[in-house]
Design a protein around this motif. Structure first.
Motif, PDB file in Angstrom:
ATOM      1  N   ASP A   1       0.873  -1.172   0.000  1.00  0.00           N
ATOM      2  CA  ASP A   1       0.000   0.000   0.000  1.00  0.00           C
ATOM      3  C   ASP A   1       0.912   1.225   0.000  1.00  0.00           C
ATOM      4  O   ASP A   1       1.433   1.642   1.024  1.00  0.00           O
ATOM      5  CB  ASP A   1      -0.890  -0.031   1.240  1.00  0.00           C
ATOM      6  CG  ASP A   1      -1.843   1.153   1.330  1.00  0.00           C
ATOM      7  OD1 ASP A   1      -1.649   2.133   0.593  1.00  0.00           O
ATOM      8  OD2 ASP A   1      -2.779   1.092   2.145  1.00  0.00           O
TER       9      ASP A   1
ATOM     10  N   THR B   1       2.887   0.578   3.763  1.00  0.00           N
ATOM     11  CA  THR B   1       2.648  -0.614   4.571  1.00  0.00           C
ATOM     12  C   THR B   1       2.494  -1.835   3.684  1.00  0.00           C
ATOM     13  O   THR B   1       1.797  -1.787   2.664  1.00  0.00           O
ATOM     14  CB  THR B   1       1.361  -0.436   5.416  1.00  0.00           C
ATOM     15  OG1 THR B   1       1.509   0.721   6.241  1.00  0.00           O
ATOM     16  CG2 THR B   1       1.103  -1.648   6.288  1.00  0.00           C
TER      17      THR B   1
ATOM     18  N   ARG C   1       0.754  -5.309   3.170  1.00  0.00           N
ATOM     19  CA  ARG C   1      -0.510  -5.852   3.650  1.00  0.00           C
ATOM     20  C   ARG C   1      -0.720  -7.270   3.130  1.00  0.00           C
ATOM     21  O   ARG C   1      -0.154  -7.650   2.105  1.00  0.00           O
ATOM     22  CB  ARG C   1      -1.683  -4.959   3.221  1.00  0.00           C
ATOM     23  CG  ARG C   1      -1.568  -3.521   3.711  1.00  0.00           C
ATOM     24  CD  ARG C   1      -2.793  -2.704   3.354  1.00  0.00           C
ATOM     25  NE  ARG C   1      -2.623  -1.308   3.692  1.00  0.00           N
ATOM     26  CZ  ARG C   1      -2.825  -0.784   4.889  1.00  0.00           C
ATOM     27  NH1 ARG C   1      -3.236  -1.560   5.877  1.00  0.00           N
ATOM     28  NH2 ARG C   1      -2.640   0.494   5.114  1.00  0.00           N
TER      29      ARG C   1
ATOM     30  N   ASP D   1      -2.061  -5.774   8.442  1.00  0.00           N
ATOM     31  CA  ASP D   1      -0.914  -4.899   8.214  1.00  0.00           C
ATOM     32  C   ASP D   1       0.329  -5.592   8.753  1.00  0.00           C
ATOM     33  O   ASP D   1       0.448  -5.828   9.958  1.00  0.00           O
ATOM     34  CB  ASP D   1      -1.103  -3.560   8.917  1.00  0.00           C
ATOM     35  CG  ASP D   1      -2.253  -2.745   8.319  1.00  0.00           C
ATOM     36  OD1 ASP D   1      -2.748  -3.143   7.254  1.00  0.00           O
ATOM     37  OD2 ASP D   1      -2.632  -1.728   8.922  1.00  0.00           O
TER      38      ASP D   1
ATOM     39  N   ARG E   1       6.015  -1.847   7.995  1.00  0.00           N
ATOM     40  CA  ARG E   1       6.318  -0.689   7.180  1.00  0.00           C
ATOM     41  C   ARG E   1       7.230  -1.119   6.038  1.00  0.00           C
ATOM     42  O   ARG E   1       8.085  -1.988   6.189  1.00  0.00           O
ATOM     43  CB  ARG E   1       7.013   0.384   8.003  1.00  0.00           C
ATOM     44  CG  ARG E   1       6.204   0.869   9.203  1.00  0.00           C
ATOM     45  CD  ARG E   1       5.000   1.697   8.790  1.00  0.00           C
ATOM     46  NE  ARG E   1       5.389   2.938   8.124  1.00  0.00           N
ATOM     47  CZ  ARG E   1       4.527   3.782   7.560  1.00  0.00           C
ATOM     48  NH1 ARG E   1       3.239   3.490   7.539  1.00  0.00           N
ATOM     49  NH2 ARG E   1       4.950   4.887   6.999  1.00  0.00           N
TER      50      ARG E   1
END
Length: 474
Positions: free
Chosen positions: A152, A157, A159, A176, A179
């Motif tokens: 994303d 992030t 996912r 999630d 990072r």
């Protein structure tokens, strides 16, 4: 009669394609029993009323009947005075939204002489533009799904979600993982011999390999320094059998372009270990590579090189805990590679296909190489000319192969997409208008589906043929 319905929805703000978890409670506070509750569903589950706040469009959704035998085994649902009925579910199992946006949800129950509705509860699904994607088929019979990991890019992030047919296409809860930089491309893992329990997702940015392990809601994260910035991962990562030394863990194949030669290296993620010796191959780096993970734990590596008007397919072995073996030439021919795919087929064999564009004196043609490799490493292949694409310039293509070895092609010529079933090479059917296809795959081993991105919205999935009737597990 004092009857009321309460709808709890959590969380109220989500990222596409995640949808909220819901709990609906019907409380009978009166003095009479409620008979024949929502008779369209013998379990008496709530019907839902969805309103799109942007358009005002309203949709009523009944609870899906996954197993028609409940009509034979169940009496209509009733609720005695003072009792309550709860219906807890993930909203994505009941409906699919057309797009990110703001919505309002209400739950409804009807019984023999009345009805009750909950208050309307608003929720918002925010856009989640996808920059990169990995899709792998989960295993497990008729309910098998596609596992999807994507970046994303707006949220930075990585996912993870899954998409299944139940009975319509629906995305499951989104997790999630970690990072990640905008350019990070995820690689998913596949299990060797069991249903997915742990899911590994890996990605490389510069010289750092990051990974996340998801297991029943818990997430473990790690990173490895690869000592160089030009390694790229070859999917999928291969989970170790639970009985294997060092399990639970996953192993990943890496490829490095060194100019006049290229290198394959196997590593173990959690243990951060290099496995065996590298394999070094002379010549230009592959245009495509893929690992097939067999139920016996063995892996087969498939590589396509394509340069100077010639294309070659090579394959090799990879045993858990060891490095890969040297590769063997399997197919050679003129042309340049457009797309390729490989996966585990029926009976433990490996199947694959590659689309090659060939310039000939009579014009451009497109050849589809299809191959299979048995558990005993007996290799077979055939070449099929896709006459429906003759004399056409294919600007972009995707290939997928199902468990039987049947191939499908999604090809873009100018601005129009075409879908080709390789069993009918003379027919190119129109494909839906797609903004940005990311991957072609097979859902439940037989239905070709395309995962694509809508600008500034997120991932979507669309079947390219009619979905087969949903058959629930017995």
């Amino acid at each position: 009669m004092s009857v009321h319905v309460r709808l709890d929805l959590e969380p109220p703000v989500l990222r596409w394609p995640q949808l909220p978890a819901c709990r609906v409670t019907l409380v009978n506070g009166g003095g009479e029993a409620l008979r024949d509750i929502n008779v369209e569903d013998p379990r008496g589950r709530a019907a839902l009323e969805l309103t799109d706040l942007a358009t005002g469009e309203q949709t009523e959704i009944a609870a899906p009947i996954l197993d028609p035998s409940v009509f034979l085994l169940s009496e209509p649902c009733s609720l005695e005075p003072g009792a309550q009925l709860e219906d807890a579910f993930y909203l994505g199992r009941r409906l699919s939204l057309p797009r990110p946006g703001r919505y309002r949800l209400r739950a409804r129950f009807r019984w023999d002489d009345g009805e009750a509705r909950s208050d309307a509860v608003p929720f918002e699904v925010q856009a989640a533009p996808a920059a990169a994607l990995a899709v792998e088929p989960e295993r497990g019979g008729p309910m098998s799904a596609l596992a999807c990991a994507w970046n994303d890019r707006d949220a930075g992030t990585m996912r993870l979600t899954s998409i299944a047919q139940q009975p319509a296409l629906a995305a499951g809860p989104t997790v999630d993982l970690a990072r990640a930089a905008a350019l990070a491309v995820p690689i998913l893992s596949v299990p060797a011999d069991r249903l997915p329990g742990r899911q590994y997702v890996a990605w490389i940015v510069d010289r750092e390999l990051g990974y996340a392990v998801h297991e029943h809601g818990a997430i473990e994260r790690g990173q490895l320094d690869l000592q160089a910035s030009d390694w790229r991962p070859i999917g999928p990562a291969c989970e170790l059998s639970m009985e294997a030394p060092g399990a639970p863990d996953a192993e990943l194949l890496l490829l490095r372009d060194e100019g006049s030669r290229w290198r394959l290296r196997a590593i173990r993620l959690v243990q951060a270990a290099v496995l065996g010796a590298d394999v070094v191959v002379s010549g230009p780096a592959p245009a495509w590579a893929r690992v097939v993970h067999r139920p016996d734990g063995e892996r087969r590596i498939f590589v396509v090189t394509s340069t100077s008007g010639a294309t070659s397919l090579l394959w090799g072995s990879w045993t858990p805990g060891c490095g890969p073996t040297r590769l063997r030439a399997a197919i050679e021919g003129p042309g340049h590679l457009l797309a390729a795919a490989a996966q585990l087929g029926a009976g433990g064999c490996s199947v694959g296909a590659a689309l090659v564009a060939v310039a000939t004196p009579r014009g451009r043609l497109h050849a589809l190489w299809s191959w299979s490799l048995t558990e005993d490493d007996a290799f077979a292949h055939q070449t099929t000319e896709l006459t429906c694409l003759a004399d056409a310039s294919v600007d972009e293509a995707f290939v997928a192969v199902d468990q039987r070895g049947s191939a499908a092609v999604l090809a873009r010529r100018a601005e129009a997409w075409s879908f080709v079933d390789a069993s009918r090479p003379d027919v190119a059917g129109p494909a839906p208008a797609l903004a940005s296809p990311l991957q072609l795959s097979f859902l439940r081993g037989r239905t070709p589906v395309v995962v694509y991105a809508e600008p500034e919205q997120g991932l979507f999935l669309r079947p390219l043929v009619d979905l087969p009737p949903f058959v629930p597990p017995t």
